[in-house]
Enzyme design. Structure first.
Site, PDB file in Angstrom:
ATOM      1  N   ASP A 271       9.628   1.228   4.925  1.00 35.62           N
ATOM      2  CA  ASP A 271      10.725   0.611   5.668  1.00 35.62           C
ATOM      3  C   ASP A 271      11.638   1.669   6.287  1.00 35.62           C
ATOM      4  O   ASP A 271      11.989   1.600   7.468  1.00 35.62           O
ATOM      5  CB  ASP A 271      11.547  -0.310   4.756  1.00 35.62           C
TER       6      ASP A 271
ATOM      7  N   SER B  25      18.092  -3.865   4.428  1.00 40.73           N
ATOM      8  CA  SER B  25      18.610  -2.804   3.540  1.00 40.73           C
ATOM      9  C   SER B  25      18.225  -1.418   4.040  1.00 40.73           C
ATOM     10  O   SER B  25      19.063  -0.514   4.064  1.00 40.73           O
ATOM     11  CB  SER B  25      18.142  -3.011   2.102  1.00 40.73           C
TER      12      SER B  25
ATOM     13  N   TYR C 257       8.470  -7.456  -7.623  1.00 42.35           N
ATOM     14  CA  TYR C 257       8.135  -6.176  -6.988  1.00 42.35           C
ATOM     15  C   TYR C 257       8.010  -5.083  -8.057  1.00 42.35           C
ATOM     16  O   TYR C 257       7.035  -4.320  -8.074  1.00 42.35           O
ATOM     17  CB  TYR C 257       9.228  -5.810  -5.975  1.00 42.35           C
TER      18      TYR C 257
ATOM     19  N   GLY D 171      17.847 -11.135   3.515  1.00 40.76           N
ATOM     20  CA  GLY D 171      16.940 -11.612   2.464  1.00 40.76           C
ATOM     21  C   GLY D 171      15.636 -12.175   3.011  1.00 40.76           C
ATOM     22  O   GLY D 171      14.941 -12.921   2.328  1.00 40.76           O
TER      23      GLY D 171
ATOM     24  N   GLU E 161      17.545   4.246  -2.290  1.00 43.53           N
ATOM     25  CA  GLU E 161      17.151   2.911  -2.760  1.00 43.53           C
ATOM     26  C   GLU E 161      16.545   2.990  -4.169  1.00 43.53           C
ATOM     27  O   GLU E 161      16.817   2.151  -5.024  1.00 43.53           O
ATOM     28  CB  GLU E 161      16.166   2.273  -1.760  1.00 43.53           C
TER      29      GLU E 161
ATOM     30  N   GLY F  51      13.141 -10.232   4.303  1.00 44.05           N
ATOM     31  CA  GLY F  51      12.051  -9.260   4.226  1.00 44.05           C
ATOM     32  C   GLY F  51      11.818  -8.519   5.529  1.00 44.05           C
ATOM     33  O   GLY F  51      10.703  -8.097   5.811  1.00 44.05           O
TER      34      GLY F  51
ATOM     35  N   THR G 102       0.836  -1.207   0.000  1.00 47.41           N
ATOM     36  CA  THR G 102       0.000   0.000   0.000  1.00 47.41           C
ATOM     37  C   THR G 102       0.871   1.258   0.000  1.00 47.41           C
ATOM     38  O   THR G 102       0.410   2.315  -0.403  1.00 47.41           O
ATOM     39  CB  THR G 102      -0.911   0.027   1.241  1.00 47.41           C
ATOM     40  N   ASP G 103       2.142   1.153   0.457  1.00 43.70           N
ATOM     41  CA  ASP G 103       2.915   2.402   0.664  1.00 43.70           C
ATOM     42  C   ASP G 103       3.165   3.153  -0.641  1.00 43.70           C
ATOM     43  O   ASP G 103       2.938   4.365  -0.723  1.00 43.70           O
ATOM     44  CB  ASP G 103       4.209   2.168   1.469  1.00 43.70           C
TER      45      ASP G 103
ATOM     46  N   SER H 154      13.809  -5.862   6.272  1.00 44.87           N
ATOM     47  CA  SER H 154      14.380  -4.535   6.021  1.00 44.87           C
ATOM     48  C   SER H 154      15.805  -4.326   6.478  1.00 44.87           C
ATOM     49  O   SER H 154      16.144  -3.267   6.994  1.00 44.87           O
ATOM     50  CB  SER H 154      13.507  -3.440   6.636  1.00 44.87           C
TER      51      SER H 154
HETATM   52  C1  GLA Z   1       9.189  -3.753   0.610  1.00 49.57           C
HETATM   53  C2  GLA Z   1       9.332  -2.287   0.241  1.00 49.57           C
HETATM   54  C3  GLA Z   1       8.302  -1.429   0.975  1.00 49.57           C
HETATM   55  C4  GLA Z   1       6.885  -1.989   0.805  1.00 49.57           C
HETATM   56  C5  GLA Z   1       6.855  -3.491   1.116  1.00 49.57           C
HETATM   57  C6  GLA Z   1       5.524  -4.108   0.825  1.00 49.57           C
HETATM   58  O1  GLA Z   1       9.533  -3.951   1.952  1.00 49.57           O
HETATM   59  O2  GLA Z   1      10.628  -1.812   0.546  1.00 49.57           O
HETATM   60  O3  GLA Z   1       8.380  -0.100   0.525  1.00 49.57           O
HETATM   61  O4  GLA Z   1       6.398  -1.722  -0.471  1.00 49.57           O
HETATM   62  O5  GLA Z   1       7.851  -4.190   0.388  1.00 49.57           O
HETATM   63  O6  GLA Z   1       4.553  -3.583   1.664  1.00 49.57           O
END
Ligand code: GLA
Length: 413
Positions: free
Chosen positions: A192, A148, A242, A142, A180, A144, A51-52, A146
């Protein structure tokens, strides 16, 4: 990951070990008096995924694992980057040599420096002096969560502090997202970097990614806890998926705009979904992506209301709805994620469960009754292993604070 009662206690030992490694890796320069240490956590998104970048709502919190950075300025304009987690290290003679290196972790700090360079007069002293830096983290890579964003934010925060740039927290968040997008080349949203920077202990943050208004919400979970579970399916192939989703949402906006005065998908009212269907005659995919974004946005609002009224059952049901939407409409689940979600749902103590973050592997987050958490982990882990032939890692987590400097001279409390 750490499972301490104070969610921030794990950062001090990591910071100390990082400072020690820094000293031994960069022995050729006397950095003793000038070394400073910073820390940024990873994040888990409780509800509101994809959604972001569609101008919608998200509801993440930081976790008690993250990335520590020890850094000290030099005087000759060189930059050296090393990490305890990756073999690759980099030395550049000047900022003219900031060039992305295919798939290497150094793109995150380099991207931040490149953005700072564009923002700042090149004569700024930090740019002329250079620095040495050493990163070390205890986040699964890796997965998910965050890592990075944590590397980006800790780099930006550290340079902002030691070079006295006086950038606000929000400016740092936006700068890290640009790093990024532009340098690393991932068209991510802002969740993130925002969560990693702004998080507060024992609170989640509701962020409106359109206005960037945000609210910290205490995570008082009546009789329940959140458990993160790593499928241990690396999200290596996630990037292409993505990028496709971002493009599909852009297509959807173009199809909707002739009729609806909206700039982003999340602005479409849920009631308008059915009547907008005819705008997507030959594009079922773009419609499905829209339906996910619009309904997911609604679920975040309902989940916050559920939390405020201590209705953990309702929160859990919304998590399950979110997962189904991410699987069926947004199509970002994977076989291991499905096995893990099914294993959790088969357990009677599970109130809710969903994939968290971008998907395509990585982690689930579950809301679980705090009866026998160890038994829950054992039985869900065994069921997952039986069905997927993989082992999951589980972390019962508390929401932690955002990025900070760690003063190693202060007495630990
Ligand atoms: C990754 C992206 C975020 C967001 C999520 C999904 O973490 O870095 O910005 O889009 O996926 O919600």
């Amino acid at each position: 990951m750490n499972d301490e009662s104070n969610p921030d206690t794990g950062r001090r030992p990591l910071a100390k070990a990082t400072a020690e490694r820094f000293a031994s890796e960069f022995q050729d320069v006397d950095h003793t008096s000038a070394t400073r240490v910073f820390y940024a956590p990873g994040r888990v998104n409780l509800i509101g995924d994809h959604t972001d970048y569609n101008g919608g709502l998200v509801f993440p919190c930081a976790v008690s694992s993250g990335i520590a950075l020890a850094i000290a300025p030099r005087s000759d304009g060189k930059y050296r980057f090393k990490s305890a987690n990756f073999d690759y290290s980099l030395e550049i003679e000047s900022l003219e040599q900031l060039i992305p290196i295919a798939r290497e972790w150094v793109n995150y700090p380099m991207g931040v420096i490149s953005e700072l360079k564009q923002l700042q007069d090149a004569k700024q002293s930090w740019q002329a002096s250079g620095f040495d830096c050493f990163f070390s983290g205890d986040l699964p890579d890796g997965a998910g969560v965050s890592s990075s964003a944590a590397i980006e934010v800790v780099t930006a925060f550290a340079i902002n502090a030691f070079a006295e740039l006086n950038l606000s927290a929000l400016e740092l968040v936006k700068l890290c997202q640009r790093a990024e997008n532009n340098f690393v080349g991932v068209p991510c949203g802002i969740m993130d970097q925002f969560a990693v920077t702004m998080a507060k202990a024992e609170q989640a943050i509701a962020i409106d990614c359109n206005t960037l208004r945000h609210e910290h919400v205490p995570l008082k979970l009546a009789g329940a806890c959140f458990i993160l579970a790593n499928t241990n399916q690396k999200r290596d192939m996630a990037e292409a998926g993505y990028n496709d989703r971002v493009r599909e949402c852009q297509r959807a906006i173009e199809l909707l705009q002739p009729r609806y005065k909206i700039k982003s998908l999340a602005e479409l009212e849920p009631d308008a979904l059915a009547s907008a269907r005819d705008l997507f005659p030959d594009d079922d995919i773009a419609f499905k992506r829209t339906a996910h974004v619009v309904t997911e946005n609604q679920r975040v609002k309902l989940a916050m209301a559920a939390l405020q009224s201590n209705d953990m059952k309702a929160f859990g049901q919304l998590m399950i709805g979110s997962h189904h939407s991410l699987r069926d409409l947004y199509e970002v689940s994977s076989e291991p994620l499905e096995h893990l979600v099914k294993a959790a749902l088969d357990n009677p103590a599970t109130l809710g469960t969903r994939l968290t973050g971008a998907g395509f592997g990585g982690c689930t987050v579950s809301l679980v009754e705090t009866g026998d958490v160890a038994a829950w982990i054992a039985s869900v882990g065994a069921a997952y292993e039986a069905s997927s032939a993989r082992q999951a890692d589980f972390f019962v987590f508390k929401a932690a604070s955002g990025v900070s400097e760690i003063n190693l001279d202060e007495m630990a409390i």
